[in-house]
Scaffold this active site. Structure first.
Site, PDB file in Angstrom:
ATOM      1  N   SER A   1      50.259 -46.176 -32.645  1.00 18.08           N
ATOM      2  CA  SER A   1      49.348 -47.179 -32.999  1.00 18.08           C
ATOM      3  C   SER A   1      47.971 -46.823 -33.218  1.00 18.08           C
ATOM      4  O   SER A   1      47.275 -47.564 -34.034  1.00 18.08           O
ATOM      5  CB  SER A   1      49.504 -48.258 -31.671  1.00 18.08           C
ATOM      6  OG  SER A   1      48.494 -49.214 -31.811  1.00 18.08           O
TER       7      SER A   1
ATOM      8  N   HIS B   1      37.250 -42.016 -30.614  1.00 19.98           N
ATOM      9  CA  HIS B   1      38.178 -42.869 -30.135  1.00 19.98           C
ATOM     10  C   HIS B   1      38.468 -42.843 -28.554  1.00 19.98           C
ATOM     11  O   HIS B   1      38.743 -41.597 -28.127  1.00 19.98           O
ATOM     12  CB  HIS B   1      39.754 -43.129 -30.703  1.00 19.98           C
ATOM     13  CG  HIS B   1      40.364 -44.135 -30.468  1.00 19.98           C
ATOM     14  ND1 HIS B   1      40.043 -45.589 -30.468  1.00 19.98           N
ATOM     15  CD2 HIS B   1      41.329 -44.215 -29.432  1.00 19.98           C
ATOM     16  CE1 HIS B   1      41.044 -46.382 -29.937  1.00 19.98           C
ATOM     17  NE2 HIS B   1      41.860 -45.615 -29.334  1.00 19.98           N
TER      18      HIS B   1
ATOM     19  N   LYS C   1      45.529 -46.745 -36.898  1.00 17.80           N
ATOM     20  CA  LYS C   1      44.078 -47.423 -37.376  1.00 17.80           C
ATOM     21  C   LYS C   1      42.875 -46.236 -37.317  1.00 17.80           C
ATOM     22  O   LYS C   1      42.013 -46.498 -38.316  1.00 17.80           O
ATOM     23  CB  LYS C   1      43.763 -48.207 -35.886  1.00 17.80           C
ATOM     24  CG  LYS C   1      44.671 -49.345 -35.943  1.00 17.80           C
ATOM     25  CD  LYS C   1      44.513 -50.312 -34.800  1.00 17.80           C
ATOM     26  CE  LYS C   1      44.892 -49.555 -33.518  1.00 17.80           C
ATOM     27  NZ  LYS C   1      45.324 -50.324 -32.276  1.00 17.80           N
TER      28      LYS C   1
HETATM   29  N1  URA Z   1      45.674 -48.903 -27.928  1.00 17.34           N
HETATM   30  C1  URA Z   1      46.300 -49.355 -29.224  1.00 17.34           C
HETATM   31  O1  URA Z   1      45.518 -49.381 -30.040  1.00 17.34           O
HETATM   32  N2  URA Z   1      47.573 -49.031 -29.371  1.00 17.34           N
HETATM   33  C2  URA Z   1      48.361 -49.069 -28.097  1.00 17.34           C
HETATM   34  O2  URA Z   1      49.703 -48.967 -28.332  1.00 17.34           O
HETATM   35  C3  URA Z   1      47.737 -48.860 -26.923  1.00 17.34           C
HETATM   36  C4  URA Z   1      46.504 -48.971 -26.821  1.00 17.34           C
END
Ligand code: URA
Length: 432
Positions: free
Chosen positions: A182, A81, A186
């Site tokens: 965040s 990522h 994911k």
């Molecule tokens: N990218 C994300 O997925 N979340 C964030 O809070 C900042 C960047």
């Protein structure tokens, strides 16, 4: 339990319990907690922070707010990522390299927004490429050829989707615990066993300093490890666009320059380092040996072979990629230097916005990008340039966009009288 009390506790610097965080995440996802209370809590977290335990609870509850991908039928699954940047084509090099080395790359990627690009848009510039496979197709493709990359499914970490949209309009993006949870919610929901994070610092990144990027990387590595994943992070520079081709099809072309034509560049170096570190995290092989394996795989053409096989498997046209038949917007314009000097530094966010102005990006989530738009930057930091030298070649479908994009590029490049004494480190450090 009442949201009012949770907000008040955080506002006064208190530590939220796992139950309180679970109450908030569940309530906000289901709609029983309104936006105004969620926004107040986000602001309180921005101002007061969260400790590691709170952050872990937030990450895990967001991760479990929707579907999680079950990759248990596959061995050695890996994911990478990037926190986002300009000309960041590394996924296009890292993922087929690791698949060529026998690992299973099961990756969900994002779309571009604002000045940053997204892997899904880049892949969709390849005629026919399908980024919305069903979960069965996704897993079966990884089983067959070791690699599949799709867009995030709608029900992956829905709590984060709502919270991110809310943070975007309430000036609450900029918080290390909120960004870390965040991203990690994911990544964890996407299921890979080993995860390598490329945390960018600099004028084109979320994190403007190396120290801030290091803090974010360290926290995300801890969150991933607490969830039982093998983790690593590289802190890398976004003080200048990484690749010199900035756009969607243009970045696929730069990946071909690296994989087929052996181009040595900053993008190649950062990509191979990312691949080597992820290989090392996943297999336990040392970094020098992993580096050697990765470079040999790219140089031998095996990565390029895997890249074309992957494109074909997802419905894309490998011939269009190999024979240079990718879309390129019809209006071409050459931007030349108005002065003599040295390229000292850049506002990389501005350079990313120039590509967006040409049509390659999105200002709002609903914009449809022009996949053939963007530009090639012909200058690098430290270069000496003279009046009239070619700085950039621009491509757009809307000729009226060339003038504002040229202004943006010229305004974003800092041209000085003397060569800069030092250039930013491309790779700052590895955290594991
Ligand atoms: N990218 C994300 O997925 N979340 C964030 O809070 C900042 C960047």
């Amino acid at each position: 339990m009442r949201m009012y009390d949770i907000i008040s506790k955080k506002r006064h610097g208190g530590k939220l319990s796992d139950e309180e965080i679970a109450f908030f995440v569940r309530g906000y996802t289901e709609g029983t907690v309104p936006d105004y209370q969620a926004a107040a809590l986000m602001m309180a977290v921005c101002c007061r922070g969260m400790d590691e335990e709170e952050c872990t609870s937030l990450t895990l509850h967001m991760m479990h707010s929707g579907d999680t991908v079950d990759l248990s039928g596959l061995e050695n699954t890996v994911d990478k990522h990037s926190t986002g940047g300009v000309g960041d084509l590394t996924s296009l090099v890292v993922t087929p390299t690791l698949a060529a080395l026998g690992l299973n790359v099961a990756k969900m990627s994002g779309r571009g927004l604002g000045h940053t690009g997204g892997t899904i848009d880049k892949l969709e510039s390849i005629p026919g490429f399908n980024t919305s496979l069903s979960m069965e197709e996704f897993i079966s493709q990884v089983k067959n050829i070791g690699i599949a990359v799709i867009g995030q499914t709608a029900d992956l970490a829905p709590a984060d989707k709502k919270m991110y949209a809310l943070r975007d309009v309430t000036a609450t993006i900029d918080s290390v615990p909120l960004i870390a949870s965040s991203i990690m919610a994911k990544k964890l929901a996407a299921g890979a066993e080993s995860i390598l994070l490329d945390v960018k610092y600099g004028s084109g990144a979320f994190m403007k300093t190396r120290e801030a990027a290091e803090d974010l990387a360290g926290l995300m590595v801890k969150l991933g490890k607490k969830a039982g994943r093998k983790m690593g992070a590289l802190v890398t520079s976004m003080e200048y666009p990484l690749g010199r081709k900035i756009g969607n099809s243009l970045e696929i072309m730069e990946a071909v320059d690296i994989l087929r034509d052996g181009e040595r560049s900053d993008a190649r170096l950062v990509s191979s380092e990312l691949a080597a570190h992820l290989y090392s995290v996943a297999t336990g092989c040392g970094i020098p040996e992993s580096r050697e394996l990765v470079n040999r795989t790219i140089d031998s053409g095996k990565t390029y072979e895997k890249f074309l096989q992957w494109i074909k498997a997802q419905g894309g046209d490998p011939e269009a990629v190999d024979k240079g038949r990718l879309p390129l917007s019809p209006h071409r314009f050459e931007l030349r230097s108005p002065a003599d000097g040295y390229v000292c530094s850049a506002d990389t966010e501005g350079l990313g916005m120039a590509s967006c102005i040409l049509g390659a990006g999105r200002v709002t989530k609903d914009d449809v990008p022009d996949l053939g738009a963007g530009y090639i930057l012909h200058v690098s930091p430290g270069d000496r340039i003279s009046h009239g030298d070619l700085i950039a070649t621009l491509y757009t479908s809307d000729i009226s966009k060339t003038a504002p994009a040229c202004d943006k590029i010229l305004f974003s490049l800092r041209i000085g009288d003397s060569r800069p004494e030092s250039l930013p480190d491309l790779i700052y450090r590895f955290i594991s």
